[in-house]
Design an enzyme around this catalytic site. Sequence first.
Site, PDB file in Angstrom:
ATOM      1  N   ASP A 488      14.306 -53.015 -12.735  1.00  0.00           N
ATOM      2  CA  ASP A 488      15.587 -52.890 -12.032  1.00  0.00           C
ATOM      3  C   ASP A 488      15.660 -51.556 -11.301  1.00  0.00           C
ATOM      4  O   ASP A 488      14.855 -50.639 -11.530  1.00  0.00           O
ATOM      5  CB  ASP A 488      16.729 -53.010 -13.063  1.00  0.00           C
ATOM      6  CG  ASP A 488      18.010 -53.562 -12.478  1.00  0.00           C
ATOM      7  OD1 ASP A 488      18.184 -53.502 -11.242  1.00  0.00           O
ATOM      8  OD2 ASP A 488      18.850 -54.029 -13.262  1.00  0.00           O
ATOM      9  N   ASP A 553      23.094 -60.580  -8.297  1.00  0.00           N
ATOM     10  CA  ASP A 553      23.856 -60.593  -9.548  1.00  0.00           C
ATOM     11  C   ASP A 553      24.967 -61.629  -9.509  1.00  0.00           C
ATOM     12  O   ASP A 553      25.595 -61.907 -10.527  1.00  0.00           O
ATOM     13  CB  ASP A 553      24.481 -59.212  -9.804  1.00  0.00           C
ATOM     14  CG  ASP A 553      23.508 -58.270 -10.494  1.00  0.00           C
ATOM     15  OD1 ASP A 553      22.420 -58.716 -10.892  1.00  0.00           O
ATOM     16  OD2 ASP A 553      23.840 -57.074 -10.636  1.00  0.00           O
TER      17      ASP A 553
HETATM   18  C1  GLA Z   1      21.741 -54.698 -12.754  1.00  0.00           C
HETATM   19  C2  GLA Z   1      21.001 -56.023 -12.699  1.00  0.00           C
HETATM   20  C3  GLA Z   1      21.581 -56.962 -13.717  1.00  0.00           C
HETATM   21  C4  GLA Z   1      21.488 -56.345 -15.103  1.00  0.00           C
HETATM   22  C5  GLA Z   1      22.145 -54.977 -15.114  1.00  0.00           C
HETATM   23  C6  GLA Z   1      21.877 -54.250 -16.417  1.00  0.00           C
HETATM   24  O1  GLA Z   1      23.063 -54.850 -12.345  1.00  0.00           O
HETATM   25  O2  GLA Z   1      21.055 -56.554 -11.410  1.00  0.00           O
HETATM   26  O3  GLA Z   1      20.907 -58.213 -13.688  1.00  0.00           O
HETATM   27  O4  GLA Z   1      20.132 -56.246 -15.459  1.00  0.00           O
HETATM   28  O5  GLA Z   1      21.687 -54.153 -14.059  1.00  0.00           O
HETATM   29  O6  GLA Z   1      22.488 -53.011 -16.466  1.00  0.00           O
END
Ligand code: GLA
Length: 739
Positions: A488, A553
């Site tokens: 990420d 997301d």
């Molecule tokens: C980001 C990612 C999510 C999740 C969060 C965790 O927003 O896109 O899918 O993994 O971080 O903090």
Amino acid sequence: MIHFDPATRTFNLLLAASVYAMRVDDEGRLLHLSWGPRPAGAPADAPLTGPGFEIFTRHDELPLTLRYEFSTFGDSALQEVGLKAQFQSLPQQMAPGEAPHLPIRDVRLRYAGHEIVLDAEPGLAPTHGQPTAVASPRETLRLRLSDPVQPLEVTLCYRLTPEHDIIERWVEVVNTGSEAIEVETLAFATLHFPNGTNELTSVSGWWIREFIAARERLPAGVRSIEQKTVQTGHYTNPFFLLNRPGQAWEETGDVYFGALAFSGAWRIAFEQLHTLDVRCQAGYNPFDFGLTLAAGERHVTPAVVLGVSPEGWGGASRRLHAFALERVLPMPSDGPAFRPVLYNSWEATYFDLTLEGQTALARKAAALGVELFCVDDGWFGGRRDDHAGLGDWRVSPDVFPTGLDPLIDEVHRLGMQFGLWVEPEMVNPDSDLYRAHPDWVLHFAGRPRTESRYQLLLDFGRPEVVGHIYTLLHDLLERHAIDFIKWDMNRYATEPGSVAGQAIWRQHTAGVYAVMDRLRRAFPHLQIESCASGGGRIDLGILGRTDQVWTSDNTDAFDRIRIQEGYSLAYPARAMEAWVTHPISHQTGLPSPLSLRFDVAMRGGLGIGSNLNELSEAELADYASYIAFYKRLRPVVQGGRLYRLQRVEEYGASVIAYVAPDRRTAVYSAAVASYLQGWLRPPAPLRGLDPNAVYRVVDRHGVEVYRASGFELMMTGIPGDAARGASSSRTLLLEATDQ
Ligand code: GLA
């Protein structure tokens, strides 16, 4: 095939359905001649060698209309350029009375030779050593140009993938002198499109609204899509489709396309001249760009992947998909043939991780048919919420008192692979790493360090930082049997002060790629997902070292229809991770039926993100049935050819088909986003089937709902989409029968 005609000094790149040609003129200038689909009936090996009227008409005027194959600042300072550089001196005698006006900012490139090679690689090509699905050698034309006065050599590179009408272009710049040269602007290529090719399709967005496609007329002057960050970014994405307005549609007309294989600060700038000539500079973002070429130093840029489709936007997308599937995505020969069905606990438990809770979810997931179980954020250091812990990549005893291995062992015992979330480029100020190395983040001395999500960006311009991150991840993977990491990246750069200076915009990306490549080399079975607050790092550069990407997301199925459609313009379904989550979306607060959530998620790599503990036995059985159905569809979804039969922007519904390369199977997927069409939605005739085959059309329960020839299906479609309510979406499998 690459063809050179010595009499006219004309180069032809001859591809399956298109031709790209350029020529050296009497003064040694390399000028663009033509690029486009080959006219019907023209022989596939026939090069252009004629007079090329248009490009030779204006030599006596300012070189405004000259189509330089790579435009440079100097004689053409009025327009956007692909290269601008500063020289500290004039390496030749000056005329009496002439002042040098140092530094000199004038580059002119003249033909100096060429070669055709089989093993050329662009800058930042993967070094993990894993094969792609197709690995046969490809011809590259290396065209050497040099400045007649200054010690600068530029090699324009063209690597051909003829079967997909694709040319990868990049440049190499070399300082052949003894003084440093400052490069201020550097594109990977200058592009010229046929006059009047001025309708642009691109995407824009933001967190939870990535990949929103739009079509526009280019203005007179410059329109650029760009990102001034150290990741690809959400605001837009580095690809484009371009056509003459009104002369292309989803499956017809000539469409030019391009996509960068680079995840740092990038720009694709289109410039429409008063003549309606359209050109483009694609490459590094000139914003805050700096590249010092020391004496003897060479810089090789990443590539821009280019092509032209005579079959509309759909044909452009299919060419890009095939290229990514065959030539970009790593495909270890003993790796999984298809992306596994994933469970990710983020939306189910957020930071509330326990061994018992994750184990319970894993058991339920395995019973549904899930193949890969991924633990998301919160398992390490002091990371109990998003205020602390990034940088401390050690399993937290507060969360897992007996370590991570009992969970990993259980996941493996259940027959699933184990995955783990990491965010390696980041640090929270509240972390052991930051307390030990407060100077390891991007910042300018004496200035505030702006936090975003309570975190700062590590300075990947420092080799010791990149080395440290690699070692931590290597140790983690060595100590635990981890099959998959979700990598990420949750903030943009501010105060981009680095020991690397302005090179940080490139070096950050180079550092990320290097760590991923080294990890893949050290752990050949490791799979990687690219995530950056959802879809913030998706491009052909990152796809070269990852297996899949997290598209957004936003898991609201209604929004997802549009996001996935925008993604599909350039990138393949195999890499598009798509989760089924809760009945009420956590992002939008709006409901969507389970059927729509599955029908939309089954268009990519299927993942489950719901809280399985909240589901009834009947719902769990439904999940299991969808997952089993998806496994039947998967070879076609992940390896087939995409046809967008109805686009959501026009119909309020998205209807797509994936067709297997042998056309024996296909997947039909309809998803209604809104009822602006009323209930009387028009049928969506299929595409790409074998007209002479008879197809059985079956639903998730194996019930045959229709049977017709490919011819009929492509003329009339499949009846039954027009209903409303519960059947606002459906997914059907088409199988050719022998009767
Ligand atoms: C980001 C990612 C999510 C999740 C969060 C965790 O927003 O896109 O899918 O993994 O971080 O903090």
